[in-house]
Design a protein around this motif. Structure first.
Motif, PDB file in Angstrom:
ATOM      1  N   THR A   2     -16.849   0.405 -14.049  1.00 33.63           N
ATOM      2  CA  THR A   2     -17.176  -0.584 -13.026  1.00 33.63           C
ATOM      3  C   THR A   2     -16.016  -1.545 -12.808  1.00 33.63           C
ATOM      4  OG1 THR A   2     -19.501  -0.407 -13.623  1.00 33.63           O
ATOM      5  CG2 THR A   2     -18.847  -2.325 -12.349  1.00 33.63           C
ATOM      6  N   VAL A   3     -15.417  -2.018 -13.893  1.00 33.13           N
ATOM      7  CA  VAL A   3     -14.263  -2.924 -13.774  1.00 33.13           C
ATOM      8  C   VAL A   3     -13.098  -2.205 -13.107  1.00 33.13           C
ATOM      9  CG1 VAL A   3     -12.522  -4.181 -15.098  1.00 33.13           C
ATOM     10  CG2 VAL A   3     -14.928  -4.413 -15.674  1.00 33.13           C
ATOM     11  N   PHE A   4     -12.843  -0.951 -13.484  1.00 33.99           N
ATOM     12  CA  PHE A   4     -11.760  -0.184 -12.878  1.00 33.99           C
ATOM     13  C   PHE A   4     -11.978  -0.014 -11.380  1.00 33.99           C
ATOM     14  CE2 PHE A   4     -10.103   3.965 -11.496  1.00 33.99           C
ATOM     15  CZ  PHE A   4      -8.748   3.724 -11.656  1.00 33.99           C
ATOM     16  N   PHE A   5     -13.178   0.380 -10.988  1.00 35.36           N
ATOM     17  CA  PHE A   5     -13.469   0.549  -9.567  1.00 35.36           C
ATOM     18  C   PHE A   5     -13.360  -0.783  -8.831  1.00 35.36           C
ATOM     19  CE2 PHE A   5     -14.706   4.765 -10.482  1.00 35.36           C
ATOM     20  CZ  PHE A   5     -14.855   5.444  -9.283  1.00 35.36           C
ATOM     21  N   GLY A   6     -13.757  -1.878  -9.482  1.00 36.15           N
ATOM     22  CA  GLY A   6     -13.613  -3.196  -8.863  1.00 36.15           C
ATOM     23  C   GLY A   6     -12.159  -3.547  -8.613  1.00 36.15           C
ATOM     24  N   LEU A   7     -11.292  -3.238  -9.580  1.00 35.91           N
ATOM     25  CA  LEU A   7      -9.864  -3.502  -9.398  1.00 35.91           C
ATOM     26  C   LEU A   7      -9.270  -2.639  -8.288  1.00 35.91           C
ATOM     27  CD1 LEU A   7      -8.783  -3.804 -13.130  1.00 35.91           C
ATOM     28  CD2 LEU A   7      -8.994  -5.656 -11.461  1.00 35.91           C
ATOM     29  N   VAL A   8      -9.687  -1.379  -8.224  1.00 36.48           N
ATOM     30  CA  VAL A   8      -9.206  -0.501  -7.150  1.00 36.48           C
ATOM     31  C   VAL A   8      -9.682  -1.022  -5.795  1.00 36.48           C
ATOM     32  CG1 VAL A   8      -9.413   1.823  -6.163  1.00 36.48           C
ATOM     33  CG2 VAL A   8      -8.997   1.537  -8.603  1.00 36.48           C
ATOM     34  N   GLY A   9     -10.943  -1.404  -5.712  1.00 29.28           N
ATOM     35  CA  GLY A   9     -11.471  -1.951  -4.457  1.00 29.28           C
ATOM     36  C   GLY A   9     -10.774  -3.231  -4.057  1.00 29.28           C
ATOM     37  N   ASN A  10     -10.457  -4.073  -5.040  1.00 24.01           N
ATOM     38  CA  ASN A  10      -9.738  -5.307  -4.755  1.00 24.01           C
ATOM     39  C   ASN A  10      -8.366  -4.987  -4.181  1.00 24.01           C
ATOM     40  OD1 ASN A  10      -8.673  -7.832  -4.675  1.00 24.01           O
ATOM     41  ND2 ASN A  10      -9.098  -8.341  -6.783  1.00 24.01           N
ATOM     42  N   ARG A  11      -7.692  -4.020  -4.750  1.00 25.67           N
ATOM     43  CA  ARG A  11      -6.360  -3.637  -4.261  1.00 25.67           C
ATOM     44  C   ARG A  11      -6.434  -3.079  -2.840  1.00 25.67           C
ATOM     45  NH1 ARG A  11      -2.266  -4.735  -2.783  1.00 25.67           N
ATOM     46  NH2 ARG A  11      -0.520  -3.327  -2.743  1.00 25.67           N
ATOM     47  N   VAL A  12      -7.440  -2.268  -2.574  1.00 30.61           N
ATOM     48  CA  VAL A  12      -7.618  -1.730  -1.217  1.00 30.61           C
ATOM     49  C   VAL A  12      -7.885  -2.866  -0.238  1.00 30.61           C
ATOM     50  CG1 VAL A  12      -9.122  -0.314   0.243  1.00 30.61           C
ATOM     51  CG2 VAL A  12      -8.396   0.536  -1.982  1.00 30.61           C
ATOM     52  N   GLY A  13      -8.739  -3.807  -0.623  1.00 34.26           N
ATOM     53  CA  GLY A  13      -9.051  -4.941   0.251  1.00 34.26           C
ATOM     54  C   GLY A  13      -7.843  -5.811   0.521  1.00 34.26           C
ATOM     55  N   VAL A  14      -7.021  -6.073  -0.514  1.00 35.99           N
ATOM     56  CA  VAL A  14      -5.805  -6.867  -0.333  1.00 35.99           C
ATOM     57  C   VAL A  14      -4.854  -6.153   0.619  1.00 35.99           C
ATOM     58  CG1 VAL A  14      -3.733  -7.687  -1.523  1.00 35.99           C
ATOM     59  CG2 VAL A  14      -5.956  -8.114  -2.498  1.00 35.99           C
ATOM     60  N   GLY A  15      -4.702  -4.839   0.434  1.00 30.53           N
ATOM     61  CA  GLY A  15      -3.817  -4.066   1.316  1.00 30.53           C
ATOM     62  C   GLY A  15      -4.276  -4.094   2.766  1.00 30.53           C
ATOM     63  N   ARG A  16      -5.570  -3.981   2.978  1.00 31.75           N
ATOM     64  CA  ARG A  16      -6.091  -4.001   4.357  1.00 31.75           C
ATOM     65  C   ARG A  16      -5.922  -5.379   4.985  1.00 31.75           C
ATOM     66  NH1 ARG A  16      -8.958   0.293   6.266  1.00 31.75           N
ATOM     67  NH2 ARG A  16     -10.096  -1.063   7.681  1.00 31.75           N
ATOM     68  N   GLU A  17      -6.162  -6.447   4.210  1.00 33.01           N
ATOM     69  CA  GLU A  17      -5.959  -7.800   4.746  1.00 33.01           C
ATOM     70  C   GLU A  17      -4.491  -8.044   5.069  1.00 33.01           C
ATOM     71  OE1 GLU A  17      -7.551 -10.904   2.364  1.00 33.01           O
ATOM     72  OE2 GLU A  17      -9.617 -10.424   2.885  1.00 33.01           O
ATOM     73  N   LYS A  18      -3.609  -7.571   4.200  1.00 32.53           N
ATOM     74  CA  LYS A  18      -2.178  -7.747   4.435  1.00 32.53           C
ATOM     75  C   LYS A  18      -1.743  -6.998   5.689  1.00 32.53           C
ATOM     76  CE  LYS A  18       2.277  -7.247   2.170  1.00 32.53           C
ATOM     77  NZ  LYS A  18       2.973  -6.796   0.957  1.00 32.53           N
ATOM     78  N   ALA A  19      -2.236  -5.778   5.864  1.00 35.26           N
ATOM     79  CA  ALA A  19      -1.897  -5.005   7.057  1.00 35.26           C
ATOM     80  C   ALA A  19      -2.406  -5.694   8.321  1.00 35.26           C
ATOM     81  CB  ALA A  19      -2.478  -3.599   6.954  1.00 35.26           C
ATOM     82  N   THR A  20      -3.592  -6.259   8.255  1.00 32.63           N
ATOM     83  CA  THR A  20      -4.141  -6.974   9.411  1.00 32.63           C
ATOM     84  C   THR A  20      -3.298  -8.193   9.747  1.00 32.63           C
ATOM     85  OG1 THR A  20      -6.366  -6.248   8.837  1.00 32.63           O
ATOM     86  CG2 THR A  20      -6.195  -8.134  10.307  1.00 32.63           C
ATOM     87  N   LEU A  21      -2.897  -8.937   8.725  1.00 29.90           N
ATOM     88  CA  LEU A  21      -2.050 -10.116   8.961  1.00 29.90           C
ATOM     89  C   LEU A  21      -0.687  -9.726   9.530  1.00 29.90           C
ATOM     90  CD1 LEU A  21      -2.855 -12.242   5.803  1.00 29.90           C
ATOM     91  CD2 LEU A  21      -3.520 -12.712   8.156  1.00 29.90           C
TER      92      LEU A  21
END
Length: 97
Positions: free
Chosen positions: A67-86
């Protein structure tokens, strides 16, 4: 005196939505945590508790780690998508004369 559990439940729901489902990063992290928890729970052996006394603790440790691993992966995906949007928003489009 009667407690109003419905009002408290609605308040807690609003607060939790604000905490975990506001930004893109939060949405991806929450989604991946739930997916990791579901996947780890499905993969946990059904009779682990009945067969071995320590199987429950061992498998739930694996569930927590997944669960922690998947949370970290999801966090990284979310950061990447926000950065791309910005980056898309800050790019100046070329003039068309």
């Amino acid at each position: 005196m009667q407690f109003k559990y419905g009002a408290t439940a609605r308040f807690m729901l609003r607060q939790s939505v604000k905490l975990v489902w506001t930004t893109t990063q939060q949405k991806w992290t929450t989604s991946f945590v739930l997916a990791g928890l579901a996947l780890a729970t499905v993969c946990m052996p059904g009779f682990g508790i009945a067969v071995f006394g320590t199987a429950f603790a061992g498998w739930w440790f694996a569930v927590v780690v997944m669960t922690v691993f998947f949370g970290l992966v999801g966090n990284r995906v979310g950061v990447g998508r926000e950065k791309a949007t910005l980056l898309r928003q800050t790019q100046i489009e070329p003039r068309q004369d």
